[in-house]
Design an enzyme around this catalytic site. Structure first.
Site, PDB file in Angstrom:
ATOM      1  N   THR A 144      36.415  38.697  31.490  1.00 57.06           N
ATOM      2  CA  THR A 144      36.565  39.709  32.532  1.00 57.06           C
ATOM      3  C   THR A 144      37.980  39.701  33.076  1.00 57.06           C
ATOM      4  OG1 THR A 144      36.093  38.327  34.462  1.00 57.06           O
ATOM      5  CG2 THR A 144      34.200  39.203  33.244  1.00 57.06           C
ATOM      6  N   ASP A 145      38.336  40.738  33.785  1.00 55.25           N
ATOM      7  CA  ASP A 145      39.531  40.700  34.613  1.00 55.25           C
ATOM      8  C   ASP A 145      39.189  39.946  35.896  1.00 55.25           C
ATOM      9  OD1 ASP A 145      42.109  41.115  35.526  1.00 55.25           O
ATOM     10  OD2 ASP A 145      42.136  43.225  34.958  1.00 55.25           O
ATOM     11  N   TYR A 146      40.194  39.706  36.711  1.00 54.68           N
ATOM     12  CA  TYR A 146      40.084  38.807  37.855  1.00 54.68           C
ATOM     13  C   TYR A 146      38.981  39.256  38.825  1.00 54.68           C
ATOM     14  CZ  TYR A 146      42.003  35.450  41.270  1.00 54.68           C
ATOM     15  OH  TYR A 146      42.190  34.390  42.135  1.00 54.68           O
ATOM     16  N   GLY A 147      37.890  38.488  38.857  1.00 54.19           N
ATOM     17  CA  GLY A 147      36.838  38.701  39.849  1.00 54.19           C
ATOM     18  C   GLY A 147      35.997  39.936  39.647  1.00 54.19           C
TER      19      GLY A 147
END
Length: 764
Positions: free
Chosen positions: A288-291
């Protein structure tokens, strides 16, 4: 030392030795599968979930790693990898905890946002694409891989391959512009450069293609925003560079923040499973991308536990910073919402990535401290970065051959970007060491030493509004001058009065573009415009060196400034590279990969648009009622895709086809003669476009299909050829079948997407 092979039998040891490269034969694949299966049979559920967790690093002091937050999490088996730690010794210490202080000794992945170089910084990706030089693009990634791997990093969150036609979006700086074909070529070159010879060497790293998918088409150009488009547009325009990177063997893919068909990409099964894995046969892992799993609820969907389940089932393998997988999947397994098979599938993919990198064979493969001292920011790397930066600059205007400047007399260097070394690398320069880099002022002084005098004045701040300027300096790039704007202007005019020629260094700061740097006003900021007007009023020749991370609106400047050189953000060696071009040691050859609009109201404006049922007559510049045009603006951009001038001139003639008919299983050759009609040697990017005149669905007015960068001496001519096959005519039809349809076509060739010679042909 606890050896990694202590967790396995001697049989697994033999398998691990073969893991120093991506398995390329069935036998090697079988060895990897056997190794991973044996390892997973020994893992507890908690250990498996730990492999799916990608937390951020914290500030680690070498020797104190075990006491850091990340070190404690690694020792507890709760981490599969981490990112943005700088330094081979620090990374080795953390890897040692994973290998020697955990039950199974599974090594970690170490990632970093190495977007356009490690310490040797190359032009921002948008600028790099403007070289149209795939060998240079690949070389930049190869050097970045060598440097980051010397510092312990084995995984880069690059290339970013999002197509974007909206310069309001700050992250346009990280991509390759508006065109699917060129973007695909860049994507392939970047993956080759990073991953090298099958990841078998310790200076090759795993690429992570991002952001999957469609992120560059966010509504209103606002970061993290919704994307909504037809699947025909997805397949024909936006998907192409992602697929090219996957086809090139990229080991990992990062999902995007945006919605796709109303579902966040990170939990979009159609996107991650149907398209990426089943249609494109991607066999790496998805992070995933951040968070982003934690943000699903904010989109108005499910909470973290259910978002984690849905993301895992959709095909997400590693959770960056949401702590959803490690924090909630155990309970979801107990509740029957997720199966062990779902978890095992993701764990296997993460472990396979580590196997392919050779980390099971040698966990410290990337922890050679001697290499870190020897191989980073070398003279050789810097020379390559300097040469590539010079190729990326786009000469937009050169009235009366103001450029190149002679190395004599007094040259006034004025503007807020003239003496700021920290802004030269550009956005997303995570590992940059700006103390090593030159300002433009220093670059000019070095280039002119003993030949001409450089006079300097700042002239203005970036913006008159201090708060607006602060928003562009959030990473400590504080360049604001406490003096009043009038004091700065008065000083600049005193300096200009004593000079023979003026170079105005202006535009954006490095963090005016990039992530979370969307803008609605793309014109030159207020106080800089006043400075430029005052410098022009002196009557002396003015050269504008424009810094930007996106296409900006330069309508006024194009009407009033004699010479404009767009330098993007050229990297660590930008100062010397700009001096090379301004003073004529290098002939500019960059070509735009994103159209530059007359005004922001035209956005999105791009060359490969569809026609309408009522197109405007292109030969009539006036407003045409009941035609598709604006009352107050041209349809076309100020500077089109593919545009860029040189210190010499090139003529195009004699576009020919060796046949006017293309058989369904055949090929025809287009050729065009290009002549250097000027007085200097120079590079030209010869561009070929094709138009499908009658498709089963609407087709663009033209599409780039081939390009070639050539060097010509004064008076020299060369015939440039393009072999056309039915493959070049294929597109996704209404049923998303990839087809070439018989009918009438046009081949076009020229120096940019606007000035083109044309010939017809038929596909039988």
């Amino acid at each position: 030392m606890k050896n990694i092979v202590a967790i396995t039998s001697s049989l697994l040891l033999s398998a691990s030795v073969a893991s120093a490269a991506i398995p390329s034969t069935p036998a090697e694949k079988e060895k990897m599968d056997k190794f991973i299966s044996e390892l997973m049979s020994r893992m507890t559920l908690d250990e498996k979930l730990g492999q799916l967790n990608l937390p951020p690093s914290d500030d680690i002091v070498t020797g104190q790693t075990i006491n850091s937050n990340i070190g404690a999490a690694v020792a507890a088996g709760q981490v599969g990898g981490t990112f943005n730690i700088k330094g081979a010794a620090k990374i080795r210490d953390l890897q040692k905890i994973a290998v020697e202080n955990t039950r199974l000794g599974i090594p970690l992945l170490f990632g970093m946002d190495v977007i356009h170089g490690y310490e040797t910084i190359f032009p921002i990706p948008l600028g790099l694409s403007c070289t149209w030089d795939m060998a240079a693009v690949e070389q930049s990634a190869r050097i970045a891989a060598k440097e980051m791997s010397a510092a312990g990093v084995c995984w880069t969150f690059s290339p970013m391959v999002d197509i974007s036609r909206d310069p309001r979006w700050g992250r346009m700086s990280e991509g390759s512009g508006e065109d699917p074909y060129l973007g695909s070529e860049v994507a392939r070159a970047m993956v080759r450069g990073y991953q090298g010879d099958n990841l078998k060497n310790n200076d090759e790293v795993m690429a992570c293609v991002k952001h999957f998918a469609l992120y560059g088409a966010s509504e209103s150009g606002r970061d993290y925003n919704t994307v909504d488009m037809s699947r025909g547009r997805m397949y024909n325009e936006y998907f192409a560079p992602y697929k090219a990177a996957v086809d090139a063997g990229a080991g990992s893919v990062m999902s995007s923040f945006n919605l796709v068909d109303g579902i966040p990409a990170t939990e979009n099964k159609w996107l991650l499973d149907d398209v990426l894995r089943r249609q494109w046969n991607f066999d790496g892992f998805v992070v995933t991308d951040y968070g982003s799993i934690g943000e699903v609820a904010v989109h108005g969907l499910e909470n973290l536990p259910d978002a984690s389940v849905r993301s895992l089932k959709a095909g997400t393998d590693m959770d960056m910073c949401s702590f959803g997988f490690i924090g909630t999947l155990k309970q979801s397994l107990d509740e029957g919402k997720v199966s062990m098979a779902d978890i095992d599938k993701a764990v296997r993919r993460v472990l396979e990535a580590k196997y392919r990198l050779g980390l099971f064979d040698n966990p410290y493969k990337y922890n050679d401290v001697a290499r870190e001292k020897r191989d980073i920011y070398t003279a050789e790397n810097r020379a390559a970065a300097r040469a590539i930066a010079a190729k990326s600059f786009v000469l937009l205007k050169n009235e009366d051959e103001v450029l190149p400047l002679a190395k004599k007399g007094k040259i006034a260097l004025i503007g807020p970007m003239a003496n700021s070394a920290v802004n030269m690398p550009g956005t997303w320069s995570v590992a940059a060491d700006a103390k090593k880099y030159k300002s433009l002022r220093q670059g000019f002084e070095d280039a002119l030493k003993g030949k001409a005098e450089v006079l300097y004045a700042k002239g203005s701040n970036l913006y008159e509004d201090a708060a607006l300027e602060a928003a562009c300096e959030v990473f400590g790039h504080d360049m604001r001058d406490p003096r009043s704007e009038q004091e700065l202007l008065d000083e600049a005019l005193r300096v200009a009065a004593d000079a023979d020629v003026i170079v105005a260094a202006m535009g954006e700061a490095s963090e005016s573009s990039g992530e979370s740097s969307s803008k609605t006003d793309l014109t030159l900021p207020d106080t800089q415009r006043r400075l430029l007007e005052a410098l022009l009023a002196t009557g002396k020749p003015v050269v504008m060196v424009n810094f930007s991370g996106r296409p900006t609106v330069m309508t006024w400047e194009s009407e009033n400034v004699p010479a404009i050189l767009n330098v993007w953000f050229g990297g660590s060696e930008a100062a010397d590279a700009i001096a090379d071009v301004v003073f004529g040691d290098v002939n500019p050859s960059g070509k735009l990969t994103a159209s530059m609009p007359y005004n922001v109201g035209q956005v999105p404006v791009y060359y490969n648009h569809f026609n309408t049922g009522r197109p405007k007559d292109p030969n009539d510049p006036s407003f045409q009622k009941y035609r598709s045009n604006y009352i107050d603006s041209p349809n076309e951009p100020l500077y089109p895709f593919g545009y860029g001038l040189s210190y010499t001139d090139f003529g195009y003639s004699d576009l020919r086809l060796d046949s006017s008919e293309l058989a369904a299983d055949g090929a025809i050759t287009a050729s065009v003669v290009v002549t250097n009609t000027g007085k200097r040697a120079g590079d030209e990017v010869v561009q070929f476009y094709i138009r499908d005149l009658q498709g089963s669905v609407a087709r663009p007015v033209k599409e780039l299909k081939h390009f070639e960068r050539i060097t010509l001496a004064p008076g020299e001519s060369r015939t440039v050829e393009f072999r056309i096959t039915p493959e070049d005519l294929k597109f996704y039809n209404y049923d998303l079948e990839f087809v070439a349809e018989p009918g009438e076509f046009q081949i076009m060739a020229g120096p940019d997407s606007r000035r083109l010679l044309t010939q017809p042909f038929t596909l039988k």
